[in-house]
Write a protein that holds these residues in place. Structure first.
Motif, PDB file in Angstrom:
ATOM      1  N   TYR A 119      40.955  35.019  33.395  1.00 21.37           N
ATOM      2  CA  TYR A 119      42.751  35.284  34.049  1.00 21.37           C
ATOM      3  C   TYR A 119      42.783  34.342  35.330  1.00 21.37           C
ATOM      4  CZ  TYR A 119      43.134  40.196  32.887  1.00 21.37           C
ATOM      5  OH  TYR A 119      42.316  41.576  32.364  1.00 21.37           O
ATOM      6  N   ILE A 121      45.619  32.277  37.612  1.00 20.24           N
ATOM      7  CA  ILE A 121      46.641  32.682  38.814  1.00 20.24           C
ATOM      8  C   ILE A 121      46.913  31.397  39.629  1.00 20.24           C
ATOM      9  CG2 ILE A 121      48.355  34.122  40.478  1.00 20.24           C
ATOM     10  CD1 ILE A 121      46.986  35.818  37.744  1.00 20.24           C
ATOM     11  N   HIS A 151      48.406  33.047  33.683  1.00 18.00           N
ATOM     12  CA  HIS A 151      50.489  33.016  34.401  1.00 18.00           C
ATOM     13  C   HIS A 151      50.359  32.384  35.896  1.00 18.00           C
ATOM     14  CE1 HIS A 151      49.828  37.619  33.242  1.00 18.00           C
ATOM     15  NE2 HIS A 151      48.467  36.718  33.266  1.00 18.00           N
ATOM     16  N   ASP A 171      54.988  44.731  33.335  1.00 20.71           N
ATOM     17  CA  ASP A 171      54.607  43.527  33.539  1.00 20.71           C
ATOM     18  C   ASP A 171      53.710  44.056  35.565  1.00 20.71           C
ATOM     19  OD1 ASP A 171      52.982  41.402  34.393  1.00 20.71           O
ATOM     20  OD2 ASP A 171      54.966  39.771  33.149  1.00 20.71           O
ATOM     21  N   PHE A 173      52.479  41.263  37.331  1.00 22.64           N
ATOM     22  CA  PHE A 173      51.725  39.968  37.662  1.00 22.64           C
ATOM     23  C   PHE A 173      53.543  39.225  38.199  1.00 22.64           C
ATOM     24  CE2 PHE A 173      48.483  40.251  34.919  1.00 22.64           C
ATOM     25  CZ  PHE A 173      47.626  40.540  35.656  1.00 22.64           C
ATOM     26  N   PRO A 191      52.366  35.473  44.307  1.00 22.07           N
ATOM     27  CA  PRO A 191      52.075  36.321  43.955  1.00 22.07           C
ATOM     28  C   PRO A 191      52.181  37.727  44.097  1.00 22.07           C
ATOM     29  CG  PRO A 191      50.615  34.311  43.426  1.00 22.07           C
ATOM     30  CD  PRO A 191      51.809  33.601  43.990  1.00 22.07           C
ATOM     31  N   ILE A 196      48.033  42.657  42.121  1.00 25.06           N
ATOM     32  CA  ILE A 196      47.207  42.015  40.715  1.00 25.06           C
ATOM     33  C   ILE A 196      45.752  41.811  40.877  1.00 25.06           C
ATOM     34  CG2 ILE A 196      45.934  39.665  39.676  1.00 25.06           C
ATOM     35  CD1 ILE A 196      48.830  38.547  41.226  1.00 25.06           C
TER      36      ILE A 196
END
Length: 249
Positions: A119, A121, A151, A171, A173, A191, A196
């Motif tokens: 992932y 971020i 993301h 979702d 995120f 974020p 998360i």
């Protein structure tokens, strides 16, 4: 035979150009379309900051010695089955280097990749920041890299032409997204690391999750606090562990 070389350099404030930087600039003294491959004046680090430099095929290059390697937070990242890369602004450079490595490894020998899920971020303030890694981001999203989720979070002021839309149902995120200049979707705002880390830990029970952070101290404290919180809760409940490494600036 090595067919791809990536050099990431960071110029610190109040520091002069390095000897290694000059060597790199001399090696990159030709440009596309330069049939003669004539040597040009070495480019400076400032000239290299926001553009690509090229090495003519078959050109004779100098020998460059690298002092190292030294231990770094990113050293063991690809040893994890699940990884989280968290970055702010230019702090995405280490994350981009890791993703490039995974990208070329996947093209050459995808069976050797240990990571099953990664992932990214990434928070940014300038609407045009995504252009830095446009080719990489678009390639990862278009060429079937299902094990890599990207993301991005825009924390600046949205231009008038950008109209944010509610995120899809479920979702975790982010709550709002908009279409970026490179054709990808980006979240609006910062974020929520608590959501998360919880969502990723639930999705990957019983595994060790490696997290690499590169960004400012305030954001580091927030992300690390959330990582430790869910590491304690899921460590006892499902055997999931979240290991946190950081490079702060």
């Amino acid at each position: 035979m090595v067919s791809y070389v990536s050099v990431d350099m960071v110029v610190r404030k109040n520091s002069s150009q390095t000897h290694s930087g000059n060597l790199v600039s001399k090696a990159c003294a030709t440009e596309p379309g330069d049939d003669k491959g004539a040597s040009k004046a070495p480019v400076t680090l400032s000239e290299m900051s926001h553009g690509d430099v090229y090495i003519k095929a078959g050109a004779e290059l100098p020998v460059i010695y690298v002092d190292g390697p030294y231990s770094a937070p990113s050293e063991r990242f690809l040893d994890y089955n699940v990884g989280i890369l968290i970055a702010a602004g230019i702090g995405v450079t280490p994350a981009a280097a890791i993703l490039r490595s995974v990208y070329f490894q996947w093209l050459s020998d995808r069976e050797s990749i240990k990571a099953k899920k990664i992932y990214l971020i990434w928070t940014y303030r300038d609407i045009y920041t995504l252009e830095w890694f446009k080719d990489l981001l678009v390639a990862l999203q278009e060429e079937g890299f299902g094990f890599i989720e990207i993301h991005t979070y825009f924390t600046g002021k949205l231009p008038k032409l950008c109209s944010p839309q509610p995120s899809s149902s479920g979702d975790l995120f982010g709550k709002q997204t908009f279409s970026t200049s490179i054709g990808t979707m980006s979240y609006v705002g910062r974020p929520d690391f608590d959501c998360i880390f919880k969502a990723i830990a639930i999705k990957h029970p019983g595994v060790s999750i490696g997290t690499l952070f590169s960004g400012p101290k305030p954001m580091l404290r927030t992300a690390r606090r959330s990582a430790r919180k869910w590491n304690r809760k899921f460590g006892k409940k499902t055997g999931t562990s979240i290991e946190f490494y950081s490079e702060k600036f």
